[in-house]
Design an enzyme around this catalytic site. Structure first.
Site, short mmCIF file in Angstrom:
data_model
loop_
_atom_site.label_atom_id
_atom_site.label_comp_id
_atom_site.label_asym_id
_atom_site.label_seq_id
_atom_site.Cartn_x
_atom_site.Cartn_y
_atom_site.Cartn_z
N ASP A 169 -27.82 -63.21 -2.76
CA ASP A 169 -26.88 -63.68 -3.79
C ASP A 169 -25.54 -62.92 -3.67
O ASP A 169 -25.50 -61.83 -3.10
CB ASP A 169 -27.44 -63.42 -5.19
CG ASP A 169 -28.73 -64.17 -5.43
OD1 ASP A 169 -28.95 -65.21 -4.78
OD2 ASP A 169 -29.53 -63.70 -6.27
N1 URA Z 1 -33.89 -62.34 -4.78
C1 URA Z 1 -32.86 -62.58 -5.62
O1 URA Z 1 -33.04 -62.88 -6.77
N2 URA Z 1 -31.62 -62.48 -5.10
C2 URA Z 1 -31.36 -62.10 -3.82
O2 URA Z 1 -30.19 -62.00 -3.45
C3 URA Z 1 -32.45 -61.85 -2.98
C4 URA Z 1 -33.71 -61.97 -3.49
#
Ligand code: URA
Length: 230
Positions: A104
């Site tokens: 993310d």
């Molecule tokens: N899980 C999440 O919620 N976000 C990420 O960036 C990676 C794994």
């Protein structure tokens, strides 16, 4: 390329899967420098002449990169609301690269980048059980039963199946390491939300046996051994 295992060389130079390549090798259809070879683990060098049923094979030179993603960059090939992390990778043909397991925008840590789709499949597909380790900061103290729940698998909103068994290691009341082998959309955040907590910081520090060892915003090529480990 320096040296590479024979089965990998055959995959890199044909459309064969690893299983198909191994089968051809066991059938004695592959020769190295004119001699039939049945050991798929043999190391071959770029100067070796490798043939399949008499046809010379030439391995494509795939690229394998480890990067330390900084917060505020996105794992997309182009800039959107935030800049793409690919802006920081100074290699040719960047548009041919993709990320094996996106993070993310606010998540930091290790991303593996390649133009070898078969290799990234080994990292992202849950059946390969490739472990990803996240360091997670939490809003509330971790519940006593969290590890048991994650080990059993939990139900995420909108998913029919439970999450695969995950390992929780408590580092402090609000800091844990979570190891998972799948990568559903926002998986870690949704897992903690499902047990009544909230992720306030998320950092991926390990994938498989490869540990993040470059500074934020930096990248390096994987070693041949690291590439082979997936
Ligand atoms: N899980 C999440 O919620 N976000 C990420 O960036 C990676 C794994």
């Amino acid at each position: 390329m320096s040296t590479v295992r024979l089965d990998r060389f055959v995959c890199k130079s044909t459309e064969l899967t690893k299983e198909e390549a191994t089968q051809r090798i066991h059938q004695g259809m592959i020769s190295v420098n004119g001699e039939a070879v049945t050991n798929e683990a043999l190391q071959v060098h770029e100067n070796n002449k490798v043939t399949l049923a008499g046809d010379t094979l030439t391995a494509r030179a795939f690229r394998y990169i480890l990067m330390h993603k900084e917060a505020g960059t996105i794992c997309s090939n182009k800039d959107e609301a935030y800049p793409s992390l690919f802006n920081q990778i100074t290699v040719d043909r960047v548009s041919e690269l993709h990320i094996a397991g996106r993070l993310d925008v606010d998540t930091t840590g290790m991303v593996l980048i390649t133009d070898d789709g078969r290799w990234s499949f080994n990292i992202t597909t849950p059946s390969k059980k490739c472990e990803k380790v996240y360091r997670v900061g939490l809003r509330r103290p971790i519940a006593d039963d969290a590890a048991a729940k994650f080990s059993h698998g939990i139900s995420l909103q909108g998913e029919d199946k439970l999450t695969l068994p995950a390992v929780l290691e408590v580092l402090g009341p609000k800091e844990v390491l979570l190891t998972i082998t799948e990568g559903k959309f926002h998986q870690v955040k949704r897992m903690f939300s499902a047990i009544g907590n909230r992720v306030v910081s998320l950092h991926r520090e390990k994938i498989g046996t490869v540990v993040l060892d470059v500074d934020v915003g930096q990248w390096r090529y994987l070693t041949a051994e690291e590439v082979e480990s997936f």
